[in-house]
Design an enzyme around this catalytic site. Structure first.
Site, mmCIF file in Angstrom:
data_model
loop_
_atom_site.group_PDB
_atom_site.id
_atom_site.type_symbol
_atom_site.label_atom_id
_atom_site.label_comp_id
_atom_site.label_asym_id
_atom_site.label_seq_id
_atom_site.Cartn_x
_atom_site.Cartn_y
_atom_site.Cartn_z
ATOM 1 N N ARG A 68 0.817 -1.223 0.000
ATOM 2 C CA ARG A 68 0.000 0.000 0.000
ATOM 3 C C ARG A 68 0.845 1.265 0.000
ATOM 4 O O ARG A 68 0.420 2.311 -0.474
ATOM 5 C CB ARG A 68 -0.999 -0.015 1.168
ATOM 6 C CG ARG A 68 -2.173 -0.946 0.937
ATOM 7 C CD ARG A 68 -3.156 -0.871 2.080
ATOM 8 N NE ARG A 68 -2.584 -1.281 3.337
ATOM 9 C CZ ARG A 68 -2.422 -2.544 3.717
ATOM 10 N NH1 ARG A 68 -2.804 -3.522 2.919
ATOM 11 N NH2 ARG A 68 -1.876 -2.839 4.878
ATOM 12 N N GLU A 128 4.404 -9.157 16.377
ATOM 13 C CA GLU A 128 3.825 -9.592 17.651
ATOM 14 C C GLU A 128 4.093 -11.099 17.855
ATOM 15 O O GLU A 128 4.508 -11.533 18.913
ATOM 16 C CB GLU A 128 2.326 -9.300 17.636
ATOM 17 C CG GLU A 128 1.734 -9.278 19.018
ATOM 18 C CD GLU A 128 0.256 -8.949 18.961
ATOM 19 O OE1 GLU A 128 -0.235 -8.552 17.885
ATOM 20 O OE2 GLU A 128 -0.400 -9.116 20.007
#
Ligand code: AMP
Length: 198
Positions: free
Chosen positions: A86, A123
């Site tokens: 993006r 994460e």
């Protein structure tokens, strides 16, 4: 000092908002209104910030490029580096507007020529980014752009890649910043801008 006098002093001490600041604030509101938040995409618990609703709006698309370009007026930017995928959309448009070159940073095994890789933590687990070795000349002034700043791991890794091949990061810009994830702490020492905070 009387209460009235101290109030007056405080008012005077406040930095003056320029017409550019006001324009940016007005724009940020409009931009935020047009970003679509999609809950639980691509997985449970993620509030995905979808910019396709900005891209399809011709006025907003143009204005977004102009707002980003304003940040680097007179900064002699040689190249804009953007992160797959993006980041490529506004990154390429920003490069065009600044009269700068464009360099893609991609996910592993997508770039065809000699390259280096930077691995960073997520994460759960790790991810990696790559850049062509000949993408930047020593000392070139680079702006890094991505659509969104979350934890800062992705942008931090991209900065390392740029610096390893000799680039000088003069600024980082994002469309959206998820402030609660404190991504800026990973980017300390860099000049970081975001058009809207969520
Ligand atoms: P981070 O490395 O945590 O700063 O994550 C930033 C990267 O992940 C950017 O390239 C974004 O495109 C993507 N990303 C992370 N969180 C979101 C989100 N909530 N909505 C859209 N994209 C996201």
């Amino acid at each position: 000092m009387s209460a009235k006098a101290s109030k007056k002093k405080l008012t005077l001490a406040r930095p003056k908002r320029t017409s550019d600041d006001k324009k940016l604030e007005k724009f940020a509101k409009l931009f935020a209104k047009n970003v679509r938040t999609v809950p639980n995409f691509p997985k449970e618990g993620i509030m995905f910030k979808d910019i396709t609703t900005v891209l399809k709006n011709k006025k907003l698309f143009t204005e977004t490029v102009e707002m980003l370009a304003k940040l680097y007026k007179g900064k002699k930017v040689d190249k804009v580096v953007s992160i797959e995928s993006r980041g490529f959309i506004f990154g390429a448009a920003l490069a065009y507007k600044l009269g700068a070159g464009f360099v893609p940073v991609r996910k592993p095994n997508k770039l065809p020529a000699a390259k280096i890789r930077e691995t960073y933590s997520l994460e759960y687990g790790t991810d990696a980014l790559e850049i062509h070795l000949d993408a930047i000349k020593k000392g070139e002034r680079i702006v890094l752009h991505d659509d969104l700043l979350a934890t800062g791991g992705t942008a931090g890794a991209a900065c390392k890649l740029i610096e390893k091949i000799g680039g000088r990061v003069v600024g980082l810009c994002f469309l959206i910043e998820l402030g609660f994830l404190n991504g800026r702490t990973k980017l300390e020492g860099y000049d970081v801008h975001s058009l809207m905070k969520a």
